[in-house]
Design a protein around this motif. Structure first.
Motif, short mmCIF file in Angstrom:
data_model
loop_
_atom_site.label_atom_id
_atom_site.label_comp_id
_atom_site.label_asym_id
_atom_site.label_seq_id
_atom_site.Cartn_x
_atom_site.Cartn_y
_atom_site.Cartn_z
N ARG A 79 57.40 -22.59 46.74
CA ARG A 79 56.84 -21.78 46.43
C ARG A 79 56.11 -22.01 45.02
NH1 ARG A 79 59.03 -17.32 49.28
NH2 ARG A 79 61.30 -18.45 50.16
N GLY A 80 57.44 -22.92 43.69
CA GLY A 80 56.80 -22.61 42.65
C GLY A 80 55.50 -23.26 42.32
N PHE A 81 55.43 -24.43 43.54
CA PHE A 81 53.98 -25.65 42.97
C PHE A 81 53.02 -25.36 43.79
CE2 PHE A 81 57.65 -29.06 45.14
CZ PHE A 81 58.28 -28.96 43.44
N LEU A 82 53.51 -24.57 44.43
CA LEU A 82 51.67 -22.83 44.64
C LEU A 82 50.85 -22.61 43.51
CD1 LEU A 82 53.29 -20.64 47.84
CD2 LEU A 82 51.43 -23.16 48.24
N PHE A 83 51.28 -22.28 42.17
CA PHE A 83 50.86 -22.15 41.09
C PHE A 83 51.28 -22.55 39.86
CE2 PHE A 83 53.52 -19.05 39.57
CZ PHE A 83 54.54 -18.89 40.37
N GLY A 84 52.62 -23.01 40.28
CA GLY A 84 52.61 -23.72 38.70
C GLY A 84 52.08 -24.82 37.42
N PRO A 85 51.27 -25.92 38.72
CA PRO A 85 50.23 -26.88 38.33
C PRO A 85 49.02 -25.97 37.95
CG PRO A 85 50.85 -27.90 39.93
CD PRO A 85 51.96 -26.00 40.24
N SER A 86 48.60 -25.29 38.81
CA SER A 86 47.36 -24.26 37.67
C SER A 86 47.47 -24.44 37.10
CB SER A 86 46.77 -23.51 39.07
OG SER A 86 46.62 -23.89 40.03
N LEU A 87 48.74 -23.04 36.53
CA LEU A 87 49.03 -22.69 35.36
C LEU A 87 49.76 -23.22 33.90
CD1 LEU A 87 49.58 -19.91 34.49
CD2 LEU A 87 52.23 -20.17 34.48
N ALA A 88 50.14 -24.71 34.78
CA ALA A 88 50.56 -25.45 33.43
C ALA A 88 48.47 -26.01 33.02
CB ALA A 88 51.20 -26.62 33.98
N LEU A 89 47.82 -26.45 33.30
CA LEU A 89 46.31 -27.17 32.95
C LEU A 89 45.95 -25.94 32.37
CD1 LEU A 89 44.57 -28.16 36.22
CD2 LEU A 89 45.07 -29.10 34.36
N ARG A 90 45.74 -24.45 32.37
CA ARG A 90 45.30 -23.28 32.02
C ARG A 90 46.07 -23.37 30.83
NH1 ARG A 90 43.53 -18.30 34.41
NH2 ARG A 90 42.00 -19.46 36.57
N LEU A 91 47.59 -23.72 30.68
CA LEU A 91 48.23 -23.18 29.21
C LEU A 91 47.72 -24.70 28.34
CD1 LEU A 91 51.30 -21.65 30.33
CD2 LEU A 91 48.94 -20.87 29.30
N ASN A 92 46.93 -26.05 29.28
CA ASN A 92 47.11 -27.23 29.08
C ASN A 92 48.28 -27.51 28.46
OD1 ASN A 92 45.98 -29.40 27.66
ND2 ASN A 92 46.22 -29.07 25.37
N ALA A 93 49.34 -27.58 28.91
CA ALA A 93 50.63 -27.68 29.68
C ALA A 93 51.76 -29.01 30.67
CB ALA A 93 51.81 -26.80 29.86
N SER A 94 52.86 -29.43 29.86
CA SER A 94 52.71 -30.07 31.60
C SER A 94 53.13 -29.61 32.47
CB SER A 94 54.22 -31.21 30.66
OG SER A 94 53.99 -32.03 29.80
N PHE A 95 53.42 -30.20 33.37
CA PHE A 95 54.05 -29.82 35.15
C PHE A 95 55.44 -30.11 34.75
CE2 PHE A 95 54.52 -29.81 39.50
CZ PHE A 95 55.29 -27.66 39.09
N VAL A 96 56.52 -29.67 35.74
CA VAL A 96 57.69 -30.62 35.94
C VAL A 96 57.90 -29.70 37.16
CG1 VAL A 96 59.86 -31.49 35.37
CG2 VAL A 96 57.93 -31.98 33.75
N PRO A 97 58.43 -30.50 38.43
CA PRO A 97 58.93 -29.80 39.54
C PRO A 97 60.43 -29.47 39.26
CG PRO A 97 58.24 -32.40 39.95
CD PRO A 97 58.17 -31.95 38.80
N VAL A 98 60.72 -28.85 39.70
CA VAL A 98 62.52 -28.24 40.18
C VAL A 98 62.65 -28.78 41.53
CG1 VAL A 98 64.44 -27.50 40.27
CG2 VAL A 98 63.77 -27.58 39.07
N ARG A 99 63.06 -29.69 42.46
CA ARG A 99 63.45 -30.38 43.58
C ARG A 99 64.51 -30.21 43.98
NH1 ARG A 99 59.06 -33.71 47.39
NH2 ARG A 99 59.59 -31.39 48.45
N LYS A 100 64.41 -29.75 45.69
CA LYS A 100 66.34 -29.76 46.62
C LYS A 100 66.02 -30.96 46.48
CE LYS A 100 64.98 -25.38 47.99
NZ LYS A 100 64.60 -24.73 49.19
#
Ligand SMILES: O=P(O)(O)OC[C@H]1O[C@H](OP(=O)(O)OP(=O)(O)O)[C@H](O)[C@@H]1O
Ligand SMILES: Nc1ncnc2[nH]cnc12
Length: 242
Positions: free
Chosen positions: A128-149
């Motif tokens: 569920r962190g994937f649902l908004f993490g990438p959008s937020l990263a873009l707004r902050l001009n930051a990378s997005f990296v996943p933690v996965r099972k």
């Protein structure tokens, strides 16, 4: 359910000058003060008339946004196992107006980490962190990296076992996904017992990242998840009353 008064004050103080609102964001925040927030057409017509776009969000509007977000959550007793009151955040993403207001409110919450505390990397938790993490990263001009099972990503990974409110699991990150010294913000939908977030934080540290803080949409305070986060700064947008 309640939205924190302190947080609302802080949002109002920081929102005026530091991050200008786009017209869609202003419409999303302002439209949450009226009863038809589930109707995206209402908000876009406000924006097209230029009414909401002109207004900076007031404390009342931001507080109202939080009430709207809390009202959109759904509750399912005894899911996924008996005794768990499951709080479903998926409805927040079904309505574009609420979705936009959520992202904007989260972006403003990040100012609580400090005026200059911008992350280099946003780390989002599976799933569920994937649902908004990438959008937020873009707004902050930051990378997005996943933690996965465990077992979902190729190549060398670091692994951490953890316990959460309804089970045990393993999390992984790919080696090299976070560079030593990068400032990392870990984001997820819910902090319950804190086991998932703590495991993610330990993976970030294993990779040499500087764990700047944790950001959650919703906290379940009685489960005291913060106690597992080693005093690392933790910000939540909403909290349950129970
Ligand atoms: O604070 P905790 O007790 O660790 O619980 C919180 C975690 O539990 C949920 O994830 P879940 O493992 O159910 O995975 P999902 O996002 O794939 O549904 C939620 O999205 C958090 O990641
Ligand atoms: N009560 C809960 N509702 C939704 N997601 C959760 N993750 C951990 N506990 C949860």
């Amino acid at each position: 359910m309640s939205a924190s008064a302190d947080t609302t004050k802080s949002l109002a103080q920081t929102s005026k000058d530091q991050i200008p609102l786009t017209s869609v964001e202003a419409a999303a925040l302002a439209s949450s003060t009226v009863s038809d927030t589930r109707n995206p057409q209402a908000a876009s017509s406000d924006a097209s008339r230029g009414q909401s776009a002109a207004a900076a969000p007031s404390a009342a509007e931001l507080a109202s946004t939080k009430i709207t977000l809390l009202g959109a959550l759904k509750h399912f007793p005894d899911f996924p196992i008996p005794g768990i009151q499951f709080i479903d955040i998926l409805p927040l993403f079904q309505d574009p107006v609420i979705h936009t207001a959520l992202l904007r409110a989260l972006e403003l919450q990040i100012l609580e980490f400090g005026e200059h505390a911008k992350p280099d990397v946003v780390v989002g938790l599976d799933a569920r962190g994937f649902l908004f993490g990438p959008s937020l990263a873009l707004r902050l001009n930051a990378s997005f990296v996943p933690v996965r099972k465990t077992g979902k990503m190729p190549g060398p990974c670091v692994t951490a076992a953890y316990e959460k409110e309804y089970g045990t699991d393993f999390f992984q990150m790919q080696e090299g996904a976070v560079k030593p010294g990068q400032k990392v913000l870990v984001v997820d939908d819910i902090i319950a017992t804190g086991g998932s977030a703590a495991a993610a934080g330990s993976l970030v540290k294993q990779l040499g990242g500087e764990l700047m803080g944790y950001l959650f949409i919703l906290e379940i305070p009685f489960l005291n998840g913060r106690s597992k986060l080693d005093g690392v700064q933790t910000v939540t947008l909403l909290e349950t009353d129970e």
